[in-house]
Design an enzyme around this catalytic site. Structure first.
Site, mmCIF file in Angstrom:
data_model
loop_
_atom_site.group_PDB
_atom_site.id
_atom_site.type_symbol
_atom_site.label_atom_id
_atom_site.label_comp_id
_atom_site.label_asym_id
_atom_site.label_seq_id
_atom_site.Cartn_x
_atom_site.Cartn_y
_atom_site.Cartn_z
ATOM 1 N N ARG A 23 26.859 3.189 -43.471
ATOM 2 C CA ARG A 23 27.697 4.190 -43.912
ATOM 3 C C ARG A 23 27.322 5.162 -45.137
ATOM 4 N NH1 ARG A 23 32.352 -0.563 -43.897
ATOM 5 N NH2 ARG A 23 32.358 -0.723 -41.515
ATOM 6 N N LYS A 27 32.501 -5.206 -30.979
ATOM 7 C CA LYS A 27 32.056 -4.902 -32.202
ATOM 8 C C LYS A 27 32.918 -5.378 -33.484
ATOM 9 C CE LYS A 27 31.564 -0.623 -35.110
ATOM 10 N NZ LYS A 27 31.425 0.844 -34.958
ATOM 11 N N CYS A 80 38.110 5.504 -38.137
ATOM 12 C CA CYS A 80 37.453 5.964 -36.865
ATOM 13 C C CYS A 80 38.547 6.243 -35.940
ATOM 14 C CB CYS A 80 36.896 4.501 -36.019
ATOM 15 S SG CYS A 80 35.774 3.886 -37.058
ATOM 16 N N ARG A 127 38.209 -1.510 -42.022
ATOM 17 C CA ARG A 127 38.270 -1.264 -40.538
ATOM 18 C C ARG A 127 38.761 -2.632 -39.742
ATOM 19 N NH1 ARG A 127 35.759 3.428 -40.850
ATOM 20 N NH2 ARG A 127 33.614 3.678 -41.068
ATOM 21 N N GLU A 135 37.584 -8.701 -25.062
ATOM 22 C CA GLU A 135 37.246 -7.229 -25.051
ATOM 23 C C GLU A 135 36.360 -7.004 -24.066
ATOM 24 O OE1 GLU A 135 38.239 -4.883 -27.058
ATOM 25 O OE2 GLU A 135 39.179 -5.706 -28.891
ATOM 26 N N TYR A 164 16.672 0.092 -35.336
ATOM 27 C CA TYR A 164 15.906 0.886 -36.415
ATOM 28 C C TYR A 164 14.371 0.664 -36.684
ATOM 29 C CZ TYR A 164 20.819 1.769 -37.438
ATOM 30 O OH TYR A 164 22.012 2.351 -37.535
ATOM 31 N N LYS A 188 27.900 -6.198 -31.084
ATOM 32 C CA LYS A 188 27.309 -5.594 -32.302
ATOM 33 C C LYS A 188 28.065 -6.440 -33.543
ATOM 34 C CE LYS A 188 27.436 -1.470 -35.194
ATOM 35 N NZ LYS A 188 28.221 -0.083 -35.197
ATOM 36 N N CYS A 194 34.738 8.418 -37.298
ATOM 37 C CA CYS A 194 34.736 8.190 -38.642
ATOM 38 C C CYS A 194 33.605 9.306 -39.427
ATOM 39 C CB CYS A 194 34.392 6.722 -39.000
ATOM 40 S SG CYS A 194 32.784 6.273 -38.048
ATOM 41 N N SER A 249 22.275 -1.996 -39.147
ATOM 42 C CA SER A 249 21.762 -1.381 -40.725
ATOM 43 C C SER A 249 21.241 -2.350 -41.609
ATOM 44 C CB SER A 249 22.388 -0.313 -41.146
ATOM 45 O OG SER A 249 23.739 -0.462 -41.361
HETATM 46 C C1 PBG Z 1 30.801 4.309 -36.365
HETATM 47 C C2 PBG Z 1 29.614 3.383 -36.184
HETATM 48 C C3 PBG Z 1 29.121 2.309 -37.214
HETATM 49 C C4 PBG Z 1 27.801 1.860 -36.768
HETATM 50 C C5 PBG Z 1 27.833 2.650 -35.437
HETATM 51 N N1 PBG Z 1 28.567 3.282 -35.123
HETATM 52 C C6 PBG Z 1 29.628 1.967 -38.376
HETATM 53 C C7 PBG Z 1 31.243 1.475 -38.628
HETATM 54 O O1 PBG Z 1 31.814 0.983 -37.855
HETATM 55 O O2 PBG Z 1 31.504 1.319 -39.663
HETATM 56 C C8 PBG Z 1 27.216 0.737 -37.576
HETATM 57 C C9 PBG Z 1 25.728 0.900 -37.156
HETATM 58 C C10 PBG Z 1 24.800 0.165 -38.130
HETATM 59 O O3 PBG Z 1 25.336 -0.440 -39.195
HETATM 60 O O4 PBG Z 1 23.480 0.203 -38.034
HETATM 61 N N2 PBG Z 1 32.065 3.538 -35.617
HETATM 62 ZN ZN ZN Z 2 33.873 4.832 -36.663
#
Ligand code: PBG
Ligand code: ZN
Length: 320
Positions: free
Chosen positions: A201, A191, A126, A213, A229, A309, A244, A118, A270
């Site tokens: 993002r 995820k 992605c 997504r 999964e 973070y 996650k 992505c 994040s």
């Molecule tokens: C990419 C990815 C993402 C995150 C980690 N790898 C974003 C998404 O799937 O849109 C998110 C990490 C975060 O929010 O800290 N696929």
């Molecule tokens: Zn991605």
């Protein structure tokens, strides 16, 4: 009378009977590597987090190395994006260059390479897009190429975050074929399609230009499916799995811990970080206390590895 308070009488007593302890050696810090020169670009929605160009990323990595945490999770932000994510697997891509640099200058930092298209695709999805569909099987070879090129560059761990079906097997086969039989895969197995990713993002400049997504990331309502999964990724050869986001999915983490015996990572994402930072900046919460409470909750729920973070701050607050 049963007196629970006997064991709470002093900090020494509480520490003696504490069930869950945080350690720096289980923390991983995400780092954003941007193409260009002299870049230290603050991410507005994530106070304290920056995009770094290769010539300046050492400023951040010095702090990481001194902190005593385990390592970094690398996200690349290329200057050029296209339909086939060509910078994702180019030998001189910003991510590959950054990984080589860390490998050379910081031999004791573990390098985890995020594998996903992505940040490298013009449409921000992605996987490979045909019409409005994100096509699973056309994506797998590109992910496999990306994984091999990051392992070639010196990544210690390959972490696919795309949520295509069959990607762990495809990546394992490609790594083995390229001689990287000893490079482990940490799969983002469970995820979820989460609103908590929006600050990321901005940081990674990876928002999809159309749609969302939800056809590949999981429905937030599905805890049992998360276990399927994870089981499937283990069958395909994952060495470690991930849940996650972390905080809104602690139940999934706990079920995964009870069912599976391999190392489990949790990604404190994040949006979870930004909410804490915003409330702390307003004086509404005590940042240190909340961060340590959140990380302890993630560990108590069953995580072995925490990607966060807050890692550099937490390392200063943790004494183990
Ligand atoms: C990419 C990815 C993402 C995150 C980690 N790898 C974003 C998404 O799937 O849109 C998110 C990490 C975060 O929010 O800290 N696929
Ligand atoms: Zn991605």
């Amino acid at each position: 009378m049963r007196r629970f308070r006997r064991l709470r009488a002093s900090e020494e007593m509480r520490s003696l009977v504490r069930e869950t302890r945080l350690s720096k050696s289980e923390l991983i810090y995400p780092v954003f590597a941007a193409e260009g020169e002299n870049i230290k670009n603050p991410v507005d929605s994530m106070p304290g987090i920056y995009q770094w160009s290769p010539d300046r990323i050492g400023e951040e990595l010095d702090r990481v190395a001194e902190s005593g945490i385990a390592g970094v999770l690398i996200f690349g932000i290329p200057a050029h994006k296209d339909e086939t994510a060509s910078e994702a697997y180019s030998e001189n891509g910003v991510t590959q260059r950054t990984v080589r640099y860390i490998r050379e200058k910081y031999p004791h930092l573990l390098i985890i390479a995020d594998v996903c298209l992505c940040e490298y695709t013009s449409h921000g999805h992605c996987g490979v897009v045909c019409g409005h569909e994100i096509v699973n099987d056309k994506t797998l070879p590109l992910l496999a190429k990306m994984a091999v090129s990051l392992a070639d560059a010196g990544a210690d761990i390959i972490a696919p975050s795309d949520m295509m079906d069959g990607r762990v097997a495809a990546i394992r086969e490609a790594l083995d074929g390229a001689g990287h039989v000893n490079t482990p895969i940490m799969s983002y197995s469970a995820k979820f399609a989460s609103g908590y990713y929006s600050p990321f993002r901005d940081a990674a400049q990876s928002a999809p230009s159309f749609g969302d997504r939800r056809t590949y990331q999981m429905d937030p309502a599905n805890g049992r499916e998360a276990l399927r999964e994870i089981a499937d990724d283990i069958d395909e050869g994952a060495d470690m799995v991930m849940v996650k986001p972390a905080l809104a999915y602690l139940d999934v983490l706990r079920s995964a811990r009870d069912r599976f015996d391999l190392p489990i990572a949790a990604y404190n994402v994040s949006g979870e970080y930004s909410m804490v930072k915003a409330a702390a900046a307003n004086g509404w919460i005590d940042e240190k206390r909340i961060v340590l409470e959140n990380l302890t909750a993630i560990k108590r729920a069953g995580a072995d590895i925490i990607i966060t973070y807050h890692a550099l701050d937490a390392a200063e607050w943790i004494n183990e």
